[in-house]
Design an enzyme around this catalytic site. Structure first.
Site, short mmCIF file in Angstrom:
data_model
loop_
_atom_site.label_atom_id
_atom_site.label_comp_id
_atom_site.label_asym_id
_atom_site.label_seq_id
_atom_site.Cartn_x
_atom_site.Cartn_y
_atom_site.Cartn_z
N TYR A 144 15.86 -2.12 -1.16
CA TYR A 144 14.59 -1.53 -0.73
C TYR A 144 14.80 -0.09 -0.26
O TYR A 144 15.41 0.16 0.78
CB TYR A 144 13.96 -2.37 0.40
CG TYR A 144 13.70 -3.82 0.04
CD1 TYR A 144 13.54 -4.23 -1.28
CD2 TYR A 144 13.59 -4.79 1.04
CE1 TYR A 144 13.29 -5.56 -1.60
CE2 TYR A 144 13.33 -6.13 0.73
CZ TYR A 144 13.19 -6.50 -0.59
OH TYR A 144 12.95 -7.82 -0.90
N PHE A 183 -3.07 -9.10 -2.29
CA PHE A 183 -4.30 -9.37 -3.04
C PHE A 183 -5.15 -10.46 -2.37
O PHE A 183 -6.38 -10.37 -2.33
CB PHE A 183 -3.95 -9.80 -4.47
CG PHE A 183 -5.17 -10.03 -5.32
CD1 PHE A 183 -5.82 -8.96 -5.90
CD2 PHE A 183 -5.67 -11.31 -5.52
CE1 PHE A 183 -6.97 -9.16 -6.66
CE2 PHE A 183 -6.81 -11.52 -6.28
CZ PHE A 183 -7.46 -10.45 -6.85
N SER A 206 6.14 -12.66 -0.63
CA SER A 206 4.80 -12.27 -1.09
C SER A 206 3.78 -13.40 -0.86
O SER A 206 3.02 -13.76 -1.77
CB SER A 206 4.81 -11.86 -2.58
OG SER A 206 5.74 -10.82 -2.80
N LEU A 230 1.12 -13.38 0.66
CA LEU A 230 -0.27 -12.88 0.58
C LEU A 230 -0.57 -12.38 -0.83
O LEU A 230 -1.54 -11.64 -1.03
CB LEU A 230 -0.50 -11.76 1.59
CG LEU A 230 -0.44 -12.20 3.06
CD1 LEU A 230 -0.36 -10.99 3.99
CD2 LEU A 230 -1.67 -13.04 3.40
N GLY A 231 0.28 -12.79 -1.80
CA GLY A 231 0.04 -12.32 -3.17
C GLY A 231 0.08 -10.80 -3.24
O GLY A 231 -0.73 -10.18 -3.91
N ARG A 232 1.08 -10.23 -2.53
CA ARG A 232 1.25 -8.76 -2.46
C ARG A 232 -0.01 -8.10 -1.91
O ARG A 232 -0.39 -7.01 -2.33
CB ARG A 232 1.66 -8.21 -3.82
CG ARG A 232 2.99 -8.83 -4.27
CD ARG A 232 3.50 -8.31 -5.56
NE ARG A 232 4.69 -9.05 -5.98
CZ ARG A 232 5.95 -8.70 -5.73
NH1 ARG A 232 6.19 -7.61 -5.05
NH2 ARG A 232 6.96 -9.43 -6.17
N1 NAP Z 1 13.31 -11.88 -2.75
C1 NAP Z 1 12.54 -11.10 -3.47
O1 NAP Z 1 12.76 -10.90 -4.66
C2 NAP Z 1 11.36 -10.45 -2.83
C3 NAP Z 1 10.35 -9.86 -3.62
C4 NAP Z 1 9.26 -9.28 -2.97
C5 NAP Z 1 9.17 -9.30 -1.58
N2 NAP Z 1 10.17 -9.87 -0.85
C6 NAP Z 1 10.12 -9.91 0.63
O2 NAP Z 1 8.92 -10.55 1.01
C7 NAP Z 1 8.18 -9.71 1.90
C8 NAP Z 1 6.69 -9.93 1.71
O3 NAP Z 1 6.29 -9.73 0.37
P1 NAP Z 1 5.35 -8.52 -0.10
O4 NAP Z 1 5.39 -7.46 0.92
O5 NAP Z 1 5.73 -8.21 -1.50
O6 NAP Z 1 3.92 -9.19 -0.22
P2 NAP Z 1 2.85 -9.82 0.81
O7 NAP Z 1 3.49 -10.15 2.07
O8 NAP Z 1 2.19 -10.89 0.04
O9 NAP Z 1 1.81 -8.62 0.95
C9 NAP Z 1 2.16 -7.37 1.48
C10 NAP Z 1 1.00 -6.42 1.26
O10 NAP Z 1 -0.16 -6.92 1.92
C11 NAP Z 1 -0.63 -6.00 2.86
N3 NAP Z 1 -1.04 -6.78 4.04
C12 NAP Z 1 -0.25 -7.53 4.85
N4 NAP Z 1 -1.00 -8.15 5.79
C13 NAP Z 1 -2.27 -7.79 5.55
C14 NAP Z 1 -3.51 -8.11 6.18
N5 NAP Z 1 -3.56 -8.95 7.21
N6 NAP Z 1 -4.65 -7.55 5.69
C15 NAP Z 1 -4.62 -6.70 4.63
N7 NAP Z 1 -3.47 -6.36 3.99
C16 NAP Z 1 -2.32 -6.91 4.45
C17 NAP Z 1 0.52 -5.06 3.16
O11 NAP Z 1 0.00 -3.80 3.52
P3 NAP Z 1 0.73 -2.70 4.44
O12 NAP Z 1 2.17 -2.67 4.06
O13 NAP Z 1 0.00 -1.45 4.08
O14 NAP Z 1 0.57 -3.08 5.86
C18 NAP Z 1 1.22 -5.02 1.79
O15 NAP Z 1 0.56 -4.12 0.94
C19 NAP Z 1 8.66 -8.30 1.55
O16 NAP Z 1 8.41 -7.40 2.61
C20 NAP Z 1 10.12 -8.54 1.27
O17 NAP Z 1 10.85 -8.55 2.50
C21 NAP Z 1 11.24 -10.45 -1.46
#
Ligand code: NAP
Length: 330
Positions: A59, A211, A205, A207-209
């Site tokens: 990252y 979405f 993910s 929260l579906g990234r």
């Molecule tokens: N092992 C792997 O291959 C892999 C792959 C992807 C991710 N990950 C890990 O999993 C973690 C989470 O996944 P992710 O970040 O991809 O997806 P996520 O948690 O599904 O969603 C993150 C996104 O949602 C937004 N968000 C979060 N809470 C919100 C809320 N309450 N209201 C509105 N928007 C909100 C964030 O915005 P802001 O950032 O602008 O606050 C960001 O754009 C990552 O940080 C990483 O550590 C691991």
């Protein structure tokens, strides 16, 4: 926020807060970030009782580990630090996965240096290297445990057979794979194997990234560099179709007086006591909203209604593009 008490869950033998904080977006994938804001969010998470922080050497090409190192300096004992190795390429270069023993050793030393700590609590292989037997990779990871550099081992996006083989070499504490209302690939085969072996599940993910929160109704507002622009579910046509999921979630959420994102997170948390989602955010406001999901009780009828909001086979687009999905074990 009204104070909530965050329960403890276990990933194998590792005790962690029932929700972790995904830190990827603070350095990678979702456009420009502000380090001071990110550090404040991490500290707020620790203040509220979150212990699990998730990062990777990939990252921001090391930036994320350095950022976390700065954020937790002086608070090391409050944190369960989870990081990962395996992507040997820089972002934008062709994907190169490495899991050979020499690479594992060097990657761990580099992560320890960037984090500014003497051990990593949970060390994951980010993607399985198809060229290297998993026994070699996990053997090298086990040596890191013996050397005191790492406490617990994890895998990410590994298939059921790999999980079994890895666990036979050294206990695996956690499997981190994508799991949310619209990504349920691991439910049939992989999660049952983890449960049989006592391996905890860390949905990424959840929260579906973002979405599933309803925040994204088009890709137009996303920065040019945002990874979601290349993800099929966010592509023109697919995104509009997928908004039907959010509309249904919004209806159920409104009845309960919560947000769609909280509902989506609570659904993941209800998958079992061995499940610890790591929603990612850079903002204290969202952090607090997401932690609020821990207090949500969902009835069997509500869970069925939430399931029905995202019916299997009705999600438009795959979760990754073709190049990235090639590195995910089914
Ligand atoms: N092992 C792997 O291959 C892999 C792959 C992807 C991710 N990950 C890990 O999993 C973690 C989470 O996944 P992710 O970040 O991809 O997806 P996520 O948690 O599904 O969603 C993150 C996104 O949602 C937004 N968000 C979060 N809470 C919100 C809320 N309450 N209201 C509105 N928007 C909100 C964030 O915005 P802001 O950032 O602008 O606050 C960001 O754009 C990552 O940080 C990483 O550590 C691991």
């Amino acid at each position: 926020m009204t104070s909530i008490s965050i329960p403890t869950r276990h990933l194998g033998g590792l005790a962690v807060s029932a929700q972790g904080l995904g830190c990827m977006g603070m350095s990678h994938g979702y456009g420009a970030s502000d380090d001071a804001q990110s550090i404040a969010t991490i500290n707020r998470a620790l203040d509220l009782g979150v212990t699990l922080l998730d990062t990777s050497d990939f990252y921001g090409a090391g930036h994320n580990e350095e950022l976390i190192g700065r954020a937790v300096a002086g608070r090391r004992d409050e944190v369960v630090l989870a990081t990962k190795f395996g992507f040997a390429n820089r972002l934008g270069e062709p994907t190169a996965i490495r899991g050979d023993a020499a690479y594992v050793r060097a990657a761990c030393d580099a992560s320890l240096r960037r984090l500014g700590v003497d051990h990593i609590d949970l060390y994951y292989q980010h993607r399985v290297d198809p060229q290297v037997p998993i026994e070699e990779t996990v053997g090298a990871m086990a040596e890191l445990v013996a050397a005191g550099k790492v406490r617990h081992l994890g895998l990410s996006e590994a298939g059921a057979a790999t999980v079994r083989r890895a666990h036979a070499v050294h206990p695996i504490a956690a499997l981190q794979s994508e799991w949310s209302l619209w990504t349920r690939d691991l439910e049939n085969e992989i999660a049952p194997v983890c449960r049989e072996l006592g391996i905890g599940l860390v949905p990424f993910s959840p929260l579906g990234r973002g979405f599933l929160t309803g925040r994204y109704t088009s890709v137009e507002g996303l920065p040019e560099s945002d990874l979601r622009r290349s993800q099929p579910r966010f592509a023109d046509g697919n995104l509009e179709q997928n908004l039907a999921i959010v509309e249904k979630l919004d209806e159920i959420a409104a009845e309960k007086g919560v947000s769609a994102g909280q509902l989506a997170l609570a659904w993941v948390q209800h998958r079992g006591d061995d499940v610890v989602p790591i929603p990612g955010t850079r903002r204290q406001k969202y952090l607090e909203e997401n932690l609020g999901a821990l207090a949500l009780e969902l009835t069997a009828e509500e869970l069925t209604a939430i399931d029905a909001a995202a019916p299997a086979g009705r999600i438009a687009g795959t979760r990754y593009d073709e190049a990235s999905i090639a590195f995910v074990e089914a």
